[in-house]
Write an enzyme that holds these catalytic residues in place. Structure first.
Site, PDB file in Angstrom:
ATOM      1  N   HIS A 268     -44.617  24.109 -18.134  1.00 37.18           N
ATOM      2  CA  HIS A 268     -43.788  25.250 -18.541  1.00 37.18           C
ATOM      3  C   HIS A 268     -42.322  24.931 -18.336  1.00 37.18           C
ATOM      4  CE1 HIS A 268     -41.786  29.240 -17.464  1.00 37.18           C
ATOM      5  NE2 HIS A 268     -42.002  29.292 -18.763  1.00 37.18           N
ATOM      6  N   SER A 269     -41.504  25.250 -19.344  1.00 37.21           N
ATOM      7  CA  SER A 269     -40.054  25.116 -19.258  1.00 37.21           C
ATOM      8  C   SER A 269     -39.683  23.683 -18.861  1.00 37.21           C
ATOM      9  CB  SER A 269     -39.507  26.153 -18.274  1.00 37.21           C
ATOM     10  OG  SER A 269     -38.106  26.280 -18.384  1.00 37.21           O
ATOM     11  N   LEU A 270     -38.906  23.513 -17.807  1.00 35.28           N
ATOM     12  CA  LEU A 270     -38.529  22.174 -17.359  1.00 35.28           C
ATOM     13  C   LEU A 270     -39.753  21.315 -17.061  1.00 35.28           C
ATOM     14  CD1 LEU A 270     -36.091  20.330 -16.512  1.00 35.28           C
ATOM     15  CD2 LEU A 270     -36.432  21.225 -14.189  1.00 35.28           C
ATOM     16  N   LEU A 301     -44.939  24.662 -22.823  1.00 33.94           N
ATOM     17  CA  LEU A 301     -44.679  26.068 -23.119  1.00 33.94           C
ATOM     18  C   LEU A 301     -43.207  26.360 -22.835  1.00 33.94           C
ATOM     19  CD1 LEU A 301     -47.703  26.235 -21.222  1.00 33.94           C
ATOM     20  CD2 LEU A 301     -47.725  28.177 -22.785  1.00 33.94           C
ATOM     21  N   SER A 303     -40.440  24.683 -23.417  1.00 30.73           N
ATOM     22  CA  SER A 303     -39.788  23.561 -22.733  1.00 30.73           C
ATOM     23  C   SER A 303     -38.563  23.086 -23.511  1.00 30.73           C
ATOM     24  CB  SER A 303     -40.769  22.392 -22.570  1.00 30.73           C
ATOM     25  OG  SER A 303     -41.809  22.728 -21.678  1.00 30.73           O
TER      26      SER A 303
END
EC number: 3.1.-.-
Length: 685
Positions: A268-270, A301, A303
């Site tokens: 997720h994200s980073l 997700l 990212s």
């Protein structure tokens, strides 16, 4: 005969949780024993209370916390895909139980049956430090009055009634399921979850973990094992390389064994970038690994795979390059590596990562089209999309919405004003550099796009889902607005094609990307180049979703009910990637890999198994494992908070950690907490 205040209390317990910790209470109430129903059977409800025991003054100590809890309780039978018929079975939850506040919920006993079971979760909302905790107490009683004003409680903790059994599960219990004695011979499919900036895997990704485990029924020939690395918590500003290296070593040294035959990654994200670096690192430093383990799913997700430069004002690039959020900010700002002379995200998008990514069975990116104030659509989707189709689907969704619009419609907790003043205001002074800007449009578009400030607030105070959304699956609007596999041939060959063709420069979803002058255009070209490198020789499944605020945290269901708008996204992720289509016990590739001759890979040192690193890797990939000298600003402002906190904790009975444990001080310890904040006010100016 009426109960006295003392025996109205059926259960009482005290505990505490640190950053990334949760505790689950499985509450079992035996209404009656035997086959016959007693004539004097009582169907009165039970009542649950969770109280945040930290002093009131800790509300101001946001940088050492915040000292808040998330709580929810539901019946054991509850599932979000089933309609709730009886309103008394509606799950109760509170996303933000502040110090000296209570979460009180009714446990309804409305039908005659032998046993009732409820599940209550208590989660820490601490973000920035590893050395503080939230103390709380759990009370269960036969009336609301008994739990709200308990007195004369027994000295011992636990259950005081033979009818009530409460099993407490810790974070480790939930993430380390008991070994199934019937499946020791099964091959294992390791699923690695990775969190993002100022996040953690053990609470923020626990919902995804549990949903993946539910898919075990689709895999009769293998055992799913879901893990996540907890060592990067409060370290996320130290850079993608630092975080990815630690994740890779965790996978090799702590998770791998000979029974693991498949591996999947969900970030997720980073976390999407962190897992990508970890994969490249493992591929070169431990070349035997992917000869023994088949790569299955690579999933991200929301990212920022291309960085976050062009969707922000020019001064943001300057701040990122100065390390305002540490080395991570420099990575996301596409700052050149001093030694290599190229940005890390550019290096990561080529070899060796691309070579191993091509071997994954599935590569999927999930991206928010709207309401994500952290990661823009273009960078989460690797830029190349049918934006015209997405815009058309958004307009249809708006016209056909069964309820209110996609923004500013959800209920917000009543303590929003206090929270904004005491937490969000100082926090955004430090973190506002991650704020995608709203660009004016000629046609006055109404496509919703929340700001970073709204997203920062929604981390702990998310706009809450409507009651009907949780109770009735039929009341939920569709959120998957675009789901398509893009091959390398689908990518336009030049910038001219991007601006005037399929990807429409005039599309309002791309206006922020194309806005700006020559300086911005330079980074736009760099992001486009990085996007093209990600697509070389392989296909990507791109799933674009339209979620209500806060989409960045809803997309992973950070908290089960507070972020419930993301349920359909995780359902889609499970249905597509863990549906059992790759489960077999006669996988030819797996058999080849299991017998392939590999150089000796392990040695025993002090009784602990260690796997050897490759002695030499190609010079062009030296950036993967080159030792770097970390500067003080590599951690960024909030990263330094954790470091300072750890130093303070080590000073016995001095500083903040001594204050919160001192019971017999001559002065009110709350005053010392406030003075600690005042003395460190420069951290939030």
């Amino acid at each position: 005969m009426s109960l006295t205040p003392t025996n109205e209390i059926l259960f009482h317990y005290k505990s505490s949780v640190k950053v990334g910790e949760l505790e689950r209470y499985v509450i079992t109430y035996h209404l009656y024993d035997g086959e016959e129903i007693p004539p004097d059977l009582n169907l009165n409800s039970l009542w649950l209370k969770v109280r945040n025991m930290n002093p009131l003054s800790y509300r101001a100590a946001y940088l050492m916390g915040p000292f808040m809890l998330y709580c929810d309780v539901k019946t054991a039978q509850y599932h979000h895909s089933q309609k709730i018929v009886a309103s008394v079975d509606y799950p109760k939850f509170e996303p933000n139980v502040q110090t000296q506040q209570d979460f009180v919920a009714e446990l309804s006993v409305h039908n005659i049956r032998q046993k009732y079971v409820w599940i209550a979760d208590v989660m820490s909302q601490i973000l920035f430090t590893t050395n503080t905790n939230v103390t709380y107490e759990v009370t269960i009683g036969t009336s609301k009055e008994s739990v709200e004003n308990p007195h004369d409680l027994p000295s011992h903790l636990g259950s005081y009634s033979p009818k009530l059994t409460v099993n407490r599960l810790t974070t480790l219990d939930l993430w380390n399921l008991p070994v199934q004695i019937t499946t020791p011979q099964k091959k294992k499919h390791l699923v690695v979850l990775t969190h993002g900036l100022h996040s953690n895997v053990s609470t923020d990704l626990v919902y995804i973990m549990e949903q993946i485990y539910k898919a075990q029924k689709n895999y009769p020939h293998e055992q799913i094992v879901v893990k996540g690395y907890r060592g990067n918590v409060c370290q996320t500003e130290k850079g993608v390389k630092y975080l990815g290296t630690r994740l890779a070593e965790y996978i090799i040294q702590d998770l791998y064994d000979e029974s693991i035959r498949k591996i999947s990654f969900v970030g997720h994200s980073l976390g999407g970038l962190i897992q990508a670096f970890a994969i490249a690192y493992i591929y070169e430093v431990y070349p035997w690994f992917f000869k023994k383990v088949n790569p299955i799913n690579f999933i991200t997700l929301a990212s920022p795979l291309l960085g976050i430069v062009t969707d922000n004002p020019a001064y943001i690039k300057v701040l990122l390059s100065f390390g305002v959020i540490g080395k991570t900010g420099q990575d996301l700002g596409l700052e050149n590596d001093v030694e290599v002379g190229k940005p890390l995200l550019y290096l990561l998008s080529g070899l060796p990562l691309i070579e191993i990514l091509r071997r994954f069975k599935r590569r999927t990116v999930y991206a928010n089209a709207i309401n994500d104030g952290i990661v823009p659509l273009y960078t989460a989707s690797l830029l190349f999309l049918d934006y015209n189709d997405i815009l058309e689907q958004l307009q249809k969704l708006k016209e056909n919405s069964k309820k209110s619009p996609l923004i500013n419609d959800a209920s917000t907790p009543v303590n929003q004003d206090f929270f904004n003043k005491t937490f969000i205001s100082p926090l955004t002074k430090m973190l506002s550099i991650l704020a995608p800007q709203k660009f004016p449009t000629e046609n006055g578009s109404e496509i919703p796009k929340v700001s970073f400030f709204e997203s920062a607030s929604s981390i702990l105070l998310p706009p809450l889902p409507e009651r009907a959304y949780i109770m009735d699956p039929d009341s939920r609007d569709p959120v998957i607005i675009h789901d398509k596999i893009y091959n390398e041939d689908d990518i336009p060959q030049s910038e001219f094609d991007i601006e005037d063709g399929f990807f429409g420069k005039k599309n309002i979803l791309l206006q922020a990307f194309f806005a700006g002058k020559k300086e911005r255009a330079k980074y736009r070209n760099l992001e486009e180049t990085i996007a093209r490198r990600w697509h070389e020789g392989m296909a990507w499944r791109k799933v674009v979703v339209a979620l209500k605020p806060d989409a960045h945290n809803n997309i992973i269901v950070r908290r089960k009910f507070a972020n419930a708008y993301g349920w359909p996204v995780i359902d889609h992720l499970i249905d597509v990637h863990f549906n059992g289509d790759d489960d077999d016990d006669n996988d030819e590739n797996d058999d080849i890999n299991s017998t392939q001759v590999v150089e000796p890979i392990q040695s025993v040192t002090e009784g602990k198994k260690k796997y050897r690193k490759a002695e030499n890797i190609p010079q062009e990939y030296g950036w993967l494992n080159k030792v770097e000298t970390n500067g003080v600003f590599d951690e960024g402002p909030t990263g330094m908070i954790s470091t300072v906190g750890e130093i303070v904790e080590a000073l016995a009975k001095r500083g903040f950690s001594a204050v919160i444990d001192r019971r017999n001080a001559s002065e009110d310890p709350n005053d010392e907490v406030l003075r600690f904040e005042e003395m460190n006010s420069d951290l939030v100016q």
